[in-house]
Write a protein that holds these residues in place. Structure first.
Motif, short mmCIF file in Angstrom:
data_model
loop_
_atom_site.label_atom_id
_atom_site.label_comp_id
_atom_site.label_asym_id
_atom_site.label_seq_id
_atom_site.Cartn_x
_atom_site.Cartn_y
_atom_site.Cartn_z
N GLN A 14 0.82 -1.20 0.00
CA GLN A 14 0.00 0.00 0.00
C GLN A 14 0.86 1.25 0.00
N TYR A 16 1.03 5.12 1.86
CA TYR A 16 0.69 5.65 3.18
C TYR A 16 0.82 7.16 3.17
N GLU A 28 -0.97 6.28 8.15
CA GLU A 28 -2.23 5.62 7.86
C GLU A 28 -2.22 5.25 6.38
N LEU A 30 -3.36 4.86 2.55
CA LEU A 30 -4.20 5.61 1.63
C LEU A 30 -5.29 4.69 1.12
N THR A 31 -6.43 5.22 0.85
CA THR A 31 -7.52 4.41 0.34
C THR A 31 -7.19 3.92 -1.06
N ILE A 32 -7.65 2.73 -1.37
CA ILE A 32 -7.42 2.16 -2.69
C ILE A 32 -8.15 3.02 -3.71
N GLY A 34 -7.37 6.01 -4.34
CA GLY A 34 -7.18 7.41 -3.98
C GLY A 34 -6.06 8.02 -4.81
#
Length: 112
Positions: A14, A16, A28, A30-32, A34
């Motif tokens: 991912q 971050y 945290e 990041l949203t997929i 995004g």
């Protein structure tokens, strides 16, 4: 003997970002789907060591990157120490680590 020569890191899948108000302290995911920005982070997890030795190696990696003025942080992620660097510093980071003998595990998709 250089302990980094026996180390292997893997890039976390991912992207971050720093948690609000916690630069260098907490991340945290990041949203997929995004949008990715210049301030996004990538994470590197150590595959070759566990426990306290892993923390020691990650701190050594952090110091190695600081020598060339790459800003990074070692934080706990999913119970393990991980090194987080700016996305735009990823190539310099991997180059520096490879020059010190650190193995970089690559993700690949194989044909059955």
């Amino acid at each position: 003997m250089n302990t980094l020569q026996h180390s292997v890191v893997h890039r976390l899948p991912q992207s971050y970002r720093w948690s609000a108000g916690l630069n260098g302290i907490a991340v945290e995911p990041l949203t997929i789907g995004g949008l990715q920005g210049e301030d996004d982070l990538i994470g590197l997890r150590l595959l070759s060591h566990n426990g306290e030795p892993a923390w020691n190696v990650m701190r050594h990696l952090q110091a190695t990157l600081a020598e060339i003025q790459l800003v990074c942080s070692v934080l706990e992620w999913e119970g393990e120490p991980c090194l987080f660097v700016q996305r735009n510093d990823e190539h310099a980071t991997t180059c520096r680590l490879k020059n010190y003998g650190v193995g970089i595990a690559e993700t690949f998709s194989g044909q059955p």
